[in-house]
Structures are given as structure tokens and as C-alpha cells.
Design an enzyme around this catalytic site. Structure first.
Site, PDB file in Angstrom:
ATOM      1  N   HIS A  26      20.178  42.316 -18.763  1.00 34.57           N
ATOM      2  CA  HIS A  26      19.036  43.220 -18.586  1.00 34.57           C
ATOM      3  C   HIS A  26      18.984  44.156 -19.788  1.00 34.57           C
ATOM      4  O   HIS A  26      20.001  44.525 -20.344  1.00 34.57           O
ATOM      5  CB  HIS A  26      19.211  44.041 -17.291  1.00 34.57           C
ATOM      6  CG  HIS A  26      17.941  44.671 -16.817  1.00 34.57           C
ATOM      7  ND1 HIS A  26      17.495  45.870 -17.310  1.00 34.57           N
ATOM      8  CD2 HIS A  26      17.008  44.245 -15.940  1.00 34.57           C
ATOM      9  CE1 HIS A  26      16.343  46.179 -16.731  1.00 34.57           C
ATOM     10  NE2 HIS A  26      16.026  45.216 -15.898  1.00 34.57           N
ATOM     11  N   ASP A  84      16.468  39.104 -10.259  1.00 30.57           N
ATOM     12  CA  ASP A  84      15.851  37.772 -10.173  1.00 30.57           C
ATOM     13  C   ASP A  84      16.845  36.674  -9.848  1.00 30.57           C
ATOM     14  O   ASP A  84      16.456  35.545  -9.584  1.00 30.57           O
ATOM     15  CB  ASP A  84      15.169  37.457 -11.508  1.00 30.57           C
ATOM     16  CG  ASP A  84      14.107  38.486 -11.814  1.00 30.57           C
ATOM     17  OD1 ASP A  84      14.316  39.291 -12.739  1.00 30.57           O
ATOM     18  OD2 ASP A  84      13.108  38.524 -11.083  1.00 30.57           O
TER      19      ASP A  84
HETATM   20  C1  SDX Z   1      13.270  41.673 -15.425  1.00 29.51           C
HETATM   21  O1  SDX Z   1      12.784  45.722 -18.046  1.00 29.51           O
HETATM   22  C2  SDX Z   1      12.822  45.599 -16.792  1.00 29.51           C
HETATM   23  O2  SDX Z   1      12.985  46.556 -16.066  1.00 29.51           O
HETATM   24  C3  SDX Z   1      12.574  44.209 -16.307  1.00 29.51           C
HETATM   25  C4  SDX Z   1      12.763  44.001 -14.821  1.00 29.51           C
HETATM   26  C5  SDX Z   1      11.745  44.780 -14.043  1.00 29.51           C
HETATM   27  O3  SDX Z   1      12.017  45.061 -12.865  1.00 29.51           O
HETATM   28  O4  SDX Z   1      10.651  45.008 -14.581  1.00 29.51           O
HETATM   29  O5  SDX Z   1      14.059  44.429 -14.410  1.00 29.51           O
HETATM   30  C6  SDX Z   1      12.602  42.551 -14.441  1.00 29.51           C
HETATM   31  O6  SDX Z   1      12.626  41.245 -16.345  1.00 29.51           O
HETATM   32  C7  SDX Z   1      14.757  41.417 -15.307  1.00 29.51           C
HETATM   33  C8  SDX Z   1      15.332  40.657 -16.557  1.00 29.51           C
HETATM   34  C9  SDX Z   1      15.098  39.199 -16.280  1.00 29.51           C
HETATM   35  N1  SDX Z   1      15.402  38.345 -17.473  1.00 29.51           N
HETATM   36  C10 SDX Z   1      16.338  37.405 -17.386  1.00 29.51           C
HETATM   37  O7  SDX Z   1      17.154  37.315 -16.465  1.00 29.51           O
HETATM   38  C11 SDX Z   1      16.286  36.397 -18.527  1.00 29.51           C
HETATM   39  C12 SDX Z   1      17.691  36.189 -19.075  1.00 29.51           C
HETATM   40  N2  SDX Z   1      18.126  37.469 -19.638  1.00 29.51           N
HETATM   41  C13 SDX Z   1      17.974  37.612 -21.081  1.00 29.51           C
HETATM   42  O8  SDX Z   1      16.837  36.991 -21.621  1.00 29.51           O
HETATM   43  C14 SDX Z   1      18.231  39.044 -21.542  1.00 29.51           C
HETATM   44  O9  SDX Z   1      19.362  39.476 -20.900  1.00 29.51           O
HETATM   45  C15 SDX Z   1      17.157  40.091 -21.365  1.00 29.51           C
HETATM   46  C16 SDX Z   1      15.862  39.670 -21.984  1.00 29.51           C
HETATM   47  C17 SDX Z   1      16.937  40.371 -19.921  1.00 29.51           C
HETATM   48  C18 SDX Z   1      17.658  41.370 -22.020  1.00 29.51           C
HETATM   49  O10 SDX Z   1      17.616  41.156 -23.343  1.00 29.51           O
HETATM   50  P1  SDX Z   1      18.268  42.216 -24.364  1.00 29.51           P
HETATM   51  O11 SDX Z   1      18.585  43.534 -23.780  1.00 29.51           O
HETATM   52  O12 SDX Z   1      17.395  42.162 -25.570  1.00 29.51           O
HETATM   53  O13 SDX Z   1      19.649  41.607 -24.564  1.00 29.51           O
HETATM   54  P2  SDX Z   1      19.971  40.776 -25.787  1.00 29.51           P
HETATM   55  O14 SDX Z   1      18.983  39.660 -25.850  1.00 29.51           O
HETATM   56  O15 SDX Z   1      20.093  41.680 -26.966  1.00 29.51           O
HETATM   57  O16 SDX Z   1      21.397  40.202 -25.369  1.00 29.51           O
HETATM   58  C19 SDX Z   1      22.568  40.849 -25.800  1.00 29.51           C
HETATM   59  C20 SDX Z   1      23.542  39.696 -26.001  1.00 29.51           C
HETATM   60  C21 SDX Z   1      22.994  38.634 -26.935  1.00 29.51           C
HETATM   61  O17 SDX Z   1      24.100  38.045 -27.588  1.00 29.51           O
HETATM   62  P3  SDX Z   1      24.385  38.516 -29.117  1.00 29.51           P
HETATM   63  O18 SDX Z   1      23.105  38.292 -29.906  1.00 29.51           O
HETATM   64  O19 SDX Z   1      24.779  39.988 -29.026  1.00 29.51           O
HETATM   65  O20 SDX Z   1      25.520  37.633 -29.560  1.00 29.51           O
HETATM   66  O21 SDX Z   1      23.778  39.034 -24.746  1.00 29.51           O
HETATM   67  C22 SDX Z   1      23.326  37.701 -24.836  1.00 29.51           C
HETATM   68  C23 SDX Z   1      22.400  37.601 -26.036  1.00 29.51           C
HETATM   69  O22 SDX Z   1      22.463  36.295 -26.584  1.00 29.51           O
HETATM   70  N3  SDX Z   1      22.610  37.430 -23.592  1.00 29.51           N
HETATM   71  C24 SDX Z   1      22.792  36.361 -22.837  1.00 29.51           C
HETATM   72  C25 SDX Z   1      21.938  36.550 -21.738  1.00 29.51           C
HETATM   73  N4  SDX Z   1      21.268  37.703 -21.872  1.00 29.51           N
HETATM   74  C26 SDX Z   1      21.686  38.249 -23.032  1.00 29.51           C
HETATM   75  N5  SDX Z   1      23.584  35.274 -22.958  1.00 29.51           N
HETATM   76  C27 SDX Z   1      23.496  34.351 -21.968  1.00 29.51           C
HETATM   77  N6  SDX Z   1      22.699  34.459 -20.888  1.00 29.51           N
HETATM   78  C28 SDX Z   1      21.909  35.550 -20.739  1.00 29.51           C
HETATM   79  N7  SDX Z   1      21.119  35.664 -19.668  1.00 29.51           N
END
Ligand code: SDX
Length: 429
Positions: free
Chosen positions: A306, A364
Site C-alpha cells: 500500500h 482487497d
Molecule cells: C487500494 O491509496 C489508497 O488509499 C488506495 C486504497 C483505497 O482505499 O483507496 O487503499 C485502495 O488501492 C489498495 C492498494 C491495492 N493495490 C494492490 O494491492 C496492487 C499491488 N500493490 C502494489 O501495486 C503496490 O504495493 C501499491 C501500488 C499498492 C503501492 O505502491 P507504492 O507505494 O508505489 O510501492 P512501490 O511500488 O514503491 O513498492 C515498494 C517496493 C517495490 O520494490 P523496490 O522497487 O523497492 O525494489 O515493494 C515492491 C515494489 O516492487 N512491491 C511489491 C508489491 N507492492 C510493492 N512486490 C510484490 N508484490 C506487491 N504487491
């Protein structure tokens, strides 16, 4: 708000910037005059360190896993309240008295029907159109029907439009579902509560009486509460930005629906269930966990991580409890998807990669299993998220309109393109 100040040094220049404190949570550095004083912009793609507004509606502490709506913890609202009470709280700022709640429920209930012409909109779509595409179209079209509540400068019209949106989203969502599966539309019934009315509009058929299961209806209502609002997330920021141009509330909500559809945001519940289905069994989990950790593999564990929560999403705990309640009520003993989900969660919470990156299940992760058990196809999952989030979008939109500091949103950029160059005739290219 206790004001301090920060000093920014750029070359031989130094600029004093006001630091503002809120009630709780991080301070903000006011950079409104930065460009005027330094001819520089700030740079923050994804707005990870940017506060776009002042707000009193929702507070999130990502490190502590705290979510408050107008100061009330989500755990208490989900336990003791119902969705329309949370709607009242988000819109008006206080929990309603018994009389206020009764009046609010009555007003919402008596706005649940949509103009009969709306049903003609659906027939233009193919039956296999994704229900989110239908919702984007139909909600935007509401502004063609309700001209008497599109003057955003009139507080009365804003509240009428707000109630209409909250009241009509379940009806439109149910119509999108019925159209998708080729069944006739079911009209709302005024003697049912919000969640029961929605379940009946989705699952009743003209051939027989539909009796709402109170356990399932309570679970549906709680799922709506958990999705109601979430600070300045992507879709809420979209609604605020659209609203800052003076667009009517129906058009702004349609913009929010479009943004929510993305698989990184509201589309996750659909993507998470599809992921669990693809994994299929517990013995295949290590393969997918390895893929999620592989930098060269775009695969991510849907429902994990998140932007704000770097601890457990407080909504996920309540969602997990609701999942067990629904599966228990339906007598679903050994749902293979739940087994995969719980084992995947256990593995991820002990794996160094997820611990280091602070990746926890978000709301989710479990919602898809619950919605599938309630009888919804995966294509309807984000529609249900949009249904619930409408009150959050509308409350934030109203707050933005009433904010005296509010101006049209217009971010700038760091230009990295070509410097000025002269046109070349085609003979010289
Ligand atoms: C919702 O914003 C809100 O409030 C949203 C929400 C709401 O109620 O409105 O809460 C609803 O959208 C919940 C989030 C749902 N999304 C997912 O579950 C999709 C999978 N999650 C990722 O896409 C990601 O975690 C995000 C988009 C949710 C957050 O992205 P960030 O904060 O930009 O995190 P990041 O992409 O910078 O990740 C940090 C690290 C990265 O690795 P590095 O580049 O540092 O090496 O963590 C890794 C990412 O690759 N990572 C994951 C991961 N999520 C982040 N690795 C594997 N699986 C994952 N799910």
C-alpha cells in the site's frame, strides 16, 4: 495550527517557508510561493510527499495501521454502525442523532430510483461489456438527467446531488449486473435497508420472492463501510481535481470511477481473486512468491502492499473476519481460494522480502473471496468498491468546493524535451 518555518537554500538564495501543523499527523511545508520566490518547482511524481489539501474527513497513520473517519476508528464504525450512518458522518462531520439518522435514511431511500430513461442507456452496451465501463458511462450520464442539482455554487443543490449519488449508485450497480447476466432489472424497495435493497436488486428474479439473509446483508453493509473513504487516494484526488474546474458532481464521480478501475487501485479485488484462482493450490504459492520478488518479473502479489500502510491495513483485519462470517453462514467449509489466501498471507508475512518492503495484505486481499461467496462475478468487484467509495468522493468533493483556499488544480512539470528548434521542410528531414 501552530505555524513554524523552514528555510530553503538554493544557490545564494534562501527562502523561508511556513510549516503548518494539523490536529494529528505530519506537518506540511507550505510551498505555495516557492515558484514566485525561487523560479523553481518541487518535483514529486506520484505525490508521495505532497499534501494536496487540508481535510477533516479521514486520517490514516500508515505506520500504526490507523484509519479514522471524522476521528472515529474504522474498527468501531464497522462494529457498531451501519453504512448510512457512516455516510452521514462523512458528509456532515458528526454521528447522527436517532432523529437525524431516521431522516437521512428516509431521504436516501426515497432517491434510490433512477429516471426510467436511464434503462435505455444500458441497451447500447454489449451484454459482455465490463460493468465498470457501463458505470463510467451511466454515472456520467446522470448529469443529463439531474440539471436541477448541478449548480455547484448552491449548497442545497450540492447536498441534493450528494444524496442522489449515494442513493442511486446501488441501483445503477445492480442494473449493470442484471444487464451483464441478461436478467431483468429489479426496482428498489423502500422497506429494505441500503445493503438489503442492493442484494435484492442484484439477486432477486421476478419468478419468486427473494428473502434477504440478514448475515449476508450485514456483511455487505460492513464491506461498504470499509470502502467508504480513504484520504487523498488516486480516485479521490481525481474527483477533487475534476471538481476544481467546476465540473458537475456526476461528471466528477464518473472520473473517480474511471480512476478506481485501475489494477493498482480499485481493480485489485478483481485482480487479487484472479491471482488466487491462477495460483490454484497451496503447493504453487512458492512459485508466485518468487515471481513477486523477481525484479525482472512484473508480477506483483495483488492485494499486498500500500502507498500509505506500511503496517497491516486495519480494514484487512475486519475484511478477513467478514470473510469467515460469510463463508460460515453459507456453509463453505474448505474454499480452496481461502486456503490459498491464508497460506499466502502466512508465507508473505514471514518472508524477508515482504517484511523489508513492509508489504502487508490490504483491504482487497480478502474482499474478493467474500464478494465471490456472496454471489458476485469478479467483474462486479470494482463496481462494489465504487458504490461504497461514492460517499467518500462526494464528501471530499463538497469539502473541496467549500475550501476558501481552493483553486483549479494545475500542476507544473520538469521539461526534459527538445529545446526550441526551427521547422524543417520534409525535403530536409
Ligand atoms: C487500494 O491509496 C489508497 O488509499 C488506495 C486504497 C483505497 O482505499 O483507496 O487503499 C485502495 O488501492 C489498495 C492498494 C491495492 N493495490 C494492490 O494491492 C496492487 C499491488 N500493490 C502494489 O501495486 C503496490 O504495493 C501499491 C501500488 C499498492 C503501492 O505502491 P507504492 O507505494 O508505489 O510501492 P512501490 O511500488 O514503491 O513498492 C515498494 C517496493 C517495490 O520494490 P523496490 O522497487 O523497492 O525494489 O515493494 C515492491 C515494489 O516492487 N512491491 C511489491 C508489491 N507492492 C510493492 N512486490 C510484490 N508484490 C506487491 N504487491
Amino acid at each position: 495550527m501552530t505555524d513554524q518555518s523552514a528555510t530553503l537554500k538554493i544557490g545564494d538564495k534562501s527562502v523561508d517557508l511556513a510549516v503548518k501543523s494539523g490536529t494529528i499527523g505530519p506537518d506540511v511545508i507550505d510551498i505555495g510561493a516557492l515558484y514566485k520566490n525561487t523560479a523553481s518547482f518541487t518535483y514529486d511524481p506520484g505525490f508521495t510527499s505532497t499534501a494536496s489539501c487540508e481535510s477533516k474527513i479521514t486520517y490514516i497513520d500508515g505506520d500504526e495501521g490507523v484509519l479514522l473517519h471524522r476521528g472515529y476508528p474504522i474498527e468501531q464504525l464497522a462494529e457498531h454502525g451501519d453504512f448510512l450512518e457512516v455516510c452521514y458522518l462523512l458528509l456532515y462531520g458528526e454521528l447522527p442523532t436517532a432523529a437525524q439518522k431516521k431522516d437521512f435514511d428516509y431521504r436516501v431511500t426515497h432517491h434510490t430510483m433512477v429516471h426510467e430513461q436511464m434503462s435505455r442507456f444500458f441497451t447500447g452496451f454489449r451484454r459482455d461489456a465490463h460493468p465498470m465501463a457501463v458505470m463510467c458511462g451511466c454515472v456520467g450520464a446522470l448529469s443529463a438527467f439531474y440539471h436541477d442539482s448541478t449548480d455547484i455554487t448552491d449548497p442545497h443543490q450540492r447536498m441534493v446531488a450528494s444524496l442522489r449519488m449515494i442513493a442511486k449508485m446501488p441501483t445503477l450497480a445492480a442494473m449493470a449486473y442484471k444487464y451483464h447476466i441478461g436478467q431483468p432489472f429489479v426496482y428498489p424497495k423502500n422497506d429494505l435497508d441500503y445493503a438489503s435493497n442492493f442484494l435484492r436488486m442484484c439477486f432477486a428474479v421476478p419468478c419468486e420472492e427473494y428473502v434477504v439473509n440478514p448475515v449476508l446483508s450485514r456483511a455487505m453493509d460492513r464491506i461498504f463501510i470499509l470502502h467508504a473513504d480513504h484520504e487523498q487516494n488516486a480516485s479521490t484526488s481525481t474527483v477533487r481535481l475534476a471538481g476544481s474546474s467546476g465540473a458537475n458532481p456526476f461528471a466528477c464521480i464518473a472520473a473517480g470511477i474511471a480512476c478506481l478501475w485501475g489494477p493498482a487501485h480499485g481493480g485489485v479485488n478483481e485482480a487479487a481473486l484472479n491471482m488466487l484462482t491462477e495460483i490454484g493450490s497451496v503447493d504453487r504459492i512458492p512459485e508466485y512468491v518468487a515471481r513477486a520478488k523477481d525484479k525482472n518479473d512484473p508480477f506483483r502479489l495483488m492485494g499486498f502492499g500500500h502507498r500509505v500502510y506500511k503496517n497491516y491495513d486495519p480494514r484487512a483485519k475486519i475484511m478477513q473476519k467478514t470473510t469467515h462470517e460469510v463463508l460460515g453462514e453459507l456453509g463453505v467449509k474448505d474454499d480452496p481460494l481461502l486456503e490459498v489466501a491464508m497460506e499466502l498471507e502466512r508465507i508473505a508475512l514471514t518472508d524477508e522480502y515482504f517484511i523489508e518492503k513492509k508489504l502487508y495484505p490490504n483491504i482487497d486481499f480478502y474482499s474478493g473471496i467474500t464478494l465471490k461467496a456472496l454471489g458476485f462475478p469478479t467483474t462486479m468487484f470494482t463496481v462494489l468498491f465504487a458504490l461504497a467509495r461514492t460517499v467518500g468522493w462526494i464528501a471530499q468533493w463538497n469539502e473541496m468546493i467549500e475550501d476558501p483556499q481552493q483553486r483549479i488544480g494545475r500542476p507544473r512539470q520538469l521539461y526534459i524535451g527538445e529545446p526550441k528548434r526551427d521547422y524543417l521542410p520534409v525535403s530536409k528531414r
